[in-house]
Design a protein around this motif. Sequence first.
Motif, PDB file in Angstrom:
ATOM      1  N   PRO A  61      14.876  52.423  27.912  1.00 45.97           N
ATOM      2  CA  PRO A  61      15.004  53.778  27.885  1.00 45.97           C
ATOM      3  C   PRO A  61      13.976  54.811  28.727  1.00 45.97           C
ATOM      4  N   ASP A  62      14.374  55.789  29.382  1.00 51.31           N
ATOM      5  CA  ASP A  62      13.414  56.510  30.235  1.00 51.31           C
ATOM      6  C   ASP A  62      12.127  57.027  29.465  1.00 51.31           C
ATOM      7  N   PHE A  63      11.070  56.899  29.816  1.00 50.64           N
ATOM      8  CA  PHE A  63       9.732  57.243  29.133  1.00 50.64           C
ATOM      9  C   PHE A  63       9.377  56.310  28.017  1.00 50.64           C
ATOM     10  N   LEU A  64      10.010  55.445  27.937  1.00 47.11           N
ATOM     11  CA  LEU A  64       9.685  54.378  26.763  1.00 47.11           C
ATOM     12  C   LEU A  64       9.252  53.055  27.200  1.00 47.11           C
ATOM     13  N   LEU A  65       9.620  51.993  26.579  1.00 46.50           N
ATOM     14  CA  LEU A  65       9.295  50.428  26.924  1.00 46.50           C
ATOM     15  C   LEU A  65      10.746  49.813  26.939  1.00 46.50           C
ATOM     16  N   PRO A  66      10.630  48.465  27.184  1.00 49.65           N
ATOM     17  CA  PRO A  66      11.860  47.964  27.084  1.00 49.65           C
ATOM     18  C   PRO A  66      12.095  47.376  25.810  1.00 49.65           C
ATOM     19  N   LEU A  67      13.526  47.245  25.669  1.00 51.07           N
ATOM     20  CA  LEU A  67      13.987  47.144  24.317  1.00 51.07           C
ATOM     21  C   LEU A  67      13.732  45.673  23.873  1.00 51.07           C
ATOM     22  N   ASN A  68      13.830  44.630  24.720  1.00 51.08           N
ATOM     23  CA  ASN A  68      13.142  43.226  24.468  1.00 51.08           C
ATOM     24  C   ASN A  68      12.187  42.932  25.343  1.00 51.08           C
ATOM     25  N   TRP A  69      11.127  42.859  25.036  1.00 53.06           N
ATOM     26  CA  TRP A  69       9.812  42.481  25.675  1.00 53.06           C
ATOM     27  C   TRP A  69       9.840  41.177  26.344  1.00 53.06           C
TER      28      TRP A  69
END
Length: 148
Positions: A61-69
């Motif tokens: 998601p924009d401005f966030l982090l990957p959902l699955n690191w």
Amino acid sequence: MASALVGTLALPDGAVVRGRGLGRPAPDGPAPTYGLYLGSNRLRRKHDDSLTWDHDWIRWPDFLLPLNWADARRKILALHARALAGESVEVACYGGVGRTGTVLACLATIAGLSPDNAITWVRENHHHRAVETAWQRRWVRWFASAQS
């Protein structure tokens, strides 16, 4: 290592990658042989059909982090290996700044820079606002520490 792609960036270890924004017109010249794209399912639906070369997506998601690191880390490492092998590769999110800059900073840590130096390097060589958020900066540090 040279690349036929317009707008590439040579990492400190010689690997060459292009960072760009999918929301902007595609650069002139040849298409990449591989691309890693960062975004939501909506961004993927909008752009996936136009990406006619081999590519992967990281749900990010924009401005966030990957959902699955773990998945993101694996795909970033694979992108670096392709770039180091001389393939024409690119990484892109919608704007080409925050998420793309974060991945470029991760690539720079693989290339030997410390996380803080990698962030500074990407801001100097890609975009002055690259790695936009505090949590993206922390994620670059996590990525680098996970390499050990």
